[in-house]
Design an enzyme around this catalytic site. Structure first.
Site, short mmCIF file in Angstrom:
data_model
loop_
_atom_site.label_atom_id
_atom_site.label_comp_id
_atom_site.label_asym_id
_atom_site.label_seq_id
_atom_site.Cartn_x
_atom_site.Cartn_y
_atom_site.Cartn_z
N ASP A 1 41.64 94.98 -58.24
CA ASP A 1 40.54 93.84 -59.44
C ASP A 1 40.63 92.95 -58.19
O ASP A 1 39.97 91.94 -58.86
CB ASP A 1 41.51 93.84 -60.18
CG ASP A 1 41.84 94.83 -61.52
OD1 ASP A 1 41.18 95.62 -62.07
OD2 ASP A 1 42.35 94.93 -62.14
N ASP B 1 41.55 92.54 -69.96
CA ASP B 1 42.50 94.00 -69.92
C ASP B 1 42.95 94.34 -70.65
O ASP B 1 43.39 93.17 -71.08
CB ASP B 1 43.55 93.93 -68.28
CG ASP B 1 42.73 94.50 -67.03
OD1 ASP B 1 41.84 94.57 -66.85
OD2 ASP B 1 43.40 93.82 -66.28
N ASP C 1 44.78 93.18 -63.01
CA ASP C 1 46.54 93.03 -62.27
C ASP C 1 46.77 94.37 -60.60
O ASP C 1 47.86 94.33 -60.48
CB ASP C 1 47.31 93.90 -63.32
CG ASP C 1 46.80 95.09 -64.20
OD1 ASP C 1 46.12 95.80 -63.89
OD2 ASP C 1 47.53 95.86 -64.99
#
Length: 903
Positions: free
Chosen positions: A642, A336, A638
């Site tokens: 996910d 990310d 997060d």
């Protein structure tokens, strides 16, 4: 479940009571308990923890360490020695087996303590209301009567009677077995309702999948529903790993080889040499005991446990021990962007209305800064309305802290709230009556705000520009009077302009609230929105992330950035991160991924650096596509959505700070600092740990094989045995106690991140390492036999010759241990003598025990040994030094080829 009389003065089940009645039962209120009341309740109810599950008795756990095929061979040999009345041999064999089990038992206990301590670092958090102020605390400190709130991805920290619910759904499959999330509301249900029918209860351990809510805690710890389900209490990881299985397989093959060779020796001894049965049995048992690498079973547990502890000190909290070995094989890291590759210190830099652009000064969460026009055109009403929407459609809370703001909430929302403060907007007195919380599925947040002057309420929205653009039909007129048709081309050009500067862009819009209901429904914001403006925010890359990416490239590891941001923003950040050192980064959007078939994505995925405007569902497709190329994939995440991608990845990595509890539960590893550089360090640590396991195997096997060769050749040629059975057992015993664990403490070998990852299907030991092992085995056997037969031939007493042979074997092991410190580099340097204090402690302990073997009278009697002079010690040290130098020549020739092949 009924409220326990120790927790309240009523017996009625919480789900049959109203929220107000539950609050009253615990002397609480809608503004929550006061800190003093919470502390008093904590004294009464104790911590919000489920008691630890009962462990198996210590005796059972200790005996489990005898459950290994190699130990079986030792025990059978001991029983045969007892039948033959060789009591000294019997007790030494038993001692070797017990010491090995004791080492494994102690180290397993240390490993479980490490895992337990690390789980404490991953303690669940809760957002609780104390005296009207929301604050985050460890869930352990929750008490009945506390008012808490929860949103998507949150793990429910206690049993809670829901007070408010907005589109709330909770996954209760762990309690009910139902795969579909349960819809929740605030309505009372019957007292006899089952768990699945308690629609107003959020049970401890379940996970919010959609919406948000608040509630009052009515049961904690063992009194929760999950507290009564003992099967769900014990969450300790099984210490078995794939590498453990590989070593178990190696042990099984060793056992098969030992049995096969023993049968051959039985034939040779009886048919060829006509040995007496007792002598033949003694020799065969000596061969079996000598060849068994009994320290092998405990090796992985020791090394992985140490690795888990070491990683935790670097903010990489490993939840599953198997992930430690997998990390060292990672070939692609999908990360990310926000907070992991960037600093997560968002600052609003630009505001755009239909007729003007404004610059916002100040950085981070500092209070200093102004909102000023970036050109001659101004739009004070437009930027004021933009600030109003951004402030009200926001869950962040700012508190004065000198020259800085103290922030409770997401960094992006904090930056937006700070912008509104700089613009001078004051939200006091304005009531927010309903909301649609932000969710990665719809990528916007909406709130309903009561109009202070009366009339129709407003619905205010902020979110991803493309999502809001698709719902807008109008925009504020340039003169601020009324509305005009929505100009998509203009706004897309503004988004591109901001994104090309590396900014994250959010849009703000509004519409009148529906008069038919007081909540907000998705259909209320489906279309006919009026766009008010854009906000551009910057989150600069972490300097350490740039360095870590460069190290990953050197290590043959690809780094791919996955973000929900606009593609131009993502590309601008990726250039700063140097994701593709040799050219312009290749980027695709989630929309483009949607158009690709599975085979098309697999064809291009390796060459893509940036995945922009993606959803969590895209992450699963990216993982699958990479794994189709035999890539070992680490994936960060997060959000609650996910979790499937983290489970699918070879190593799932959750964010410790901004990650939801659902994500942490699914992850193999949690980053305590949410920093990409920590992932790079963890990969390096994984490589070090795997290297140390291989080094330990390369050290241990030649000793066992070498001892076996000594007995084997003596029997084949009908020679006197250079070593007595008890002496072989003594060497095995003191080696297990001392040298066997030394290499687990080795620091990383130089250049560990300058070589390519090992392949997904790589063997435990490469053929070139087996060649090295066999060379060392033959050298140890030749040196030991050579010393014995040379002294014997020279007329030296047999006891002296055998004691010298044992000393050669022991000293050679110490020198081979130094050889084994480096798999890919020479040990002919001063670095081979430094960096691992445990190695010298182990060697010193081994030497001390061996001096007792040589010079202590009771040891001389027990093991048929005797004192040695300088000449015999010189033979032992000289032979060991020759072995050391020959092994270094072998390493040099192998590493020249290996380095060229794998660099």
């Amino acid at each position: 479940m009924p409220i326990n009389v120790t927790q309240a003065s009523i017996e009625t089940p919480a789900h049959a009571l109203s929220g107000t009645e539950v609050l009253t039962a615990f002397n609480s209120r809608e503004s929550g308990l006061s800190p003093h009341e919470a502390n008093a309740a904590r004294e009464r109810f104790g911590p919000n923890k489920i008691p630890a599950a009962k462990r198996k008795p210590a005796v059972i756990r200790f005996l489990a360490h005898f459950n290994n095929v190699l130990i079986y061979i030792l025990l059978v040999a001991g029983m045969l020695k007892a039948v033959n009345r060789d009591w000294v041999d019997f007790w030494v064999i038993i001692a070797v087996a017990v010491v090995n089990a004791a080492i494994g038992y102690i180290q397993e206990g240390q490993a479980e303590k490490a895992i337990s301590g690390i789980r404490d670092m991953l303690s669940l958090h809760a957002t609780v209301l104390h005296d009207g102020l929301w604050q985050e605390i460890d869930a352990e400190y929750l008490v009945p009567g506390d008012v808490v709130r929860f949103g998507p991805g949150d793990k429910i920290p206690a049993d809670i009677r829901i007070l408010t619910a907005q589109r709330l759904k909770i996954d209760e499959s762990m309690l009910t077995g139902e795969s579909e999330p349960a819809e929740k509301n605030t309505d009372n249900v019957g007292a006899n309702a089952g768990i699945g029918d308690r629609t107003n209860i959020a049970h401890s351990g379940t996970v919010v999948t959609q919406g948000n809510g608040t509630g009052v805690v009515y049961a904690t710890g063992a009194n929760t529903e999950i507290g009564h389900i003992q099967d769900l209490v014990d969450s300790t990881d099984d210490l078995k790993t794939p590498l453990t299985a590989q070593l178990d397989n190696l042990g099984t093959r060793f056992a098969q080889a030992i049995l096969g060779v023993s049968l051959i020796l039985l034939f040779l001894g009886r048919v060829i040499h006509d040995m007496a049965p007792s002598s033949l049995l003694s020799n065969i048992l000596s061969f079996a005991v000598a060849t068994v690498p009994e320290g092998l079973p405990a090796l992985v547990t020791i090394t992985l446990a140490l690795g888990v502890q070491q990683m935790a000190t670097h903010n990489a909290i490993t939840r599953k021990m198997g992930a430690v070995e997998t990390l060292g094989a990672v070939t692609t890291i999908c990360s990310d962007k926000t907070g992991t590759l960037t600093r997560n210190e968002m600052t609003a830099l630009a505001a755009i209305t239909p007729s003007a652009r404004y610059e916002i000064s100040g950085t981070g969460f500092g209070r200093a800064g102004d909102v000023t026009p970036a050109g001659p055109t101004t739009d004070p009403e437009g930027v004021a309305e933009l600030a109003r929407i951004i402030s009200l459609c926001n869950d962040a809370v700012l508190r004065e802290n000198g020259e800085m703001w103290s922030v409770v909430g997401e960094p992006t929302e904090a930056a937006l709230a700070i912008f509104s403060d700089k613009q001078g907007f004051d939200s006091s007195g304005i009531e927010r009556t309903a909301s649609i919380p932000f969710d990665s599925a719809h990528k916007f947040m909406a709130v309903r705000v009561a109009n202070p002057g009366g009339g129709t309420d407003d619905v205010l929205l902020k979110g991803a520009p493309d999502v809001l653009f698709s719902r807008c039909t109008t925009q504020r007129a340039a003169d601020g009077e009324g509305k005009v048709s929505f100009d998509l081309a203009f706004w897309e050009s503004q988004v591109d302009s901001l994104a090309s500067q590396g900014m994250r862009v959010l849009a703000a819009a509004r519409c009148p609230a529906s008069s038919f209901h007081t909540n907000i429904e998705f259909e209320d914001v489906a279309n006919s929105l009026e766009l008010v403006g854009l906000i551009g925010l910057i989150d600069p890359p972490r300097a350490e992330a740039i360095e870590a990416i460069a190290i990953c490239h050197e290590a043959g590891i690809a780094v791919k950035m996955i973000t929900g941001d606009h593609v131009e923003t993502a590309k601008a950040i990726s250039r700063q991160l140097n994701l593709r050192p040799d050219g312009e980064p290749v980027a695709v959007t989630g929309a483009e991924i949607e158009k690709m078939s599975r085979s098309q994505l697999a064809e291009h995925v390796v060459d893509i650096d940036v995945f922009a405007r993606t959803s969590p569902e895209h992450k699963i497709r990216i993982v699958d596509a990479l794994q189709s190329h035999d890539q070992v994939v680490a994936m960060t995440g997060d959000g609650a959505n996910d979790a499937p991608a983290l489970t699918r990845a070879d190593v799932g990595i959750a964010m410790g700070i901004k990650g939801t509890e659902a994500t942490k539960e699914a992850a193999d590893m949690v980053l305590a600092d949410d920093n990409f550089a920590t992932i790079e360090k963890a990969v390096a640590e994984g490589r070090r740990i795997y290297d140390n396991i291989i080094k330990s195997v390369v050290f241990m096997l030649p000793t066992s094989i070498g001892q076996g060769l000594i007995v084997l050749f003596a029997m084949i040629f009908g020679w006197d045995a250079p070593l007595a059975p008890t002496q072989i057992l003594w060497v095995n015993l003191i080696t297990a106690v001392t040298l066997s664990v030394a290499l687990a403490f080795e620091p990383a070998e130089e250049g560990i991140m300058n070589r390519n990852p090992r392949g997904r299907k790589a063997r435990l030991l490469a053929p070139w390492l087996w060649i090295r092992i066999m060379w060392i085995s033959v050298l140890i056997a030749a040196a030991t036999m050579g010393a014995y037969y040379a002294l014997n031939h020279a007329g030296v007493d047999t006891v002296i010759a055998r004691t010298t042979a044992v000393t050669v074997l022991v000293v050679a092991q110490m020198f081979v241990l130094i050889n084994s410190r480096f798999l890919y580099h020479s040990s002919l340097n001063l670095h081979a003598l430094t960096g691992n204090n445990v190695l010298w402690i182990s060697s010193g302990s081994l030497l001390t025990l061996h001096l007792l073997f040589v010079y202590a009278p009771f040891m001389n009697t027990l093991f048929d040994s005797t004192g040695l002079g300088f000449a015999e010690w010189g033979i032992a040290v000289g032979a060991a030094l020759v072995i050391f130098l020959i092994v270094e020549v072998i390493k040099a020739s192998q590493n020249r080829f290996y380095a060229n092949k794998h660099r």
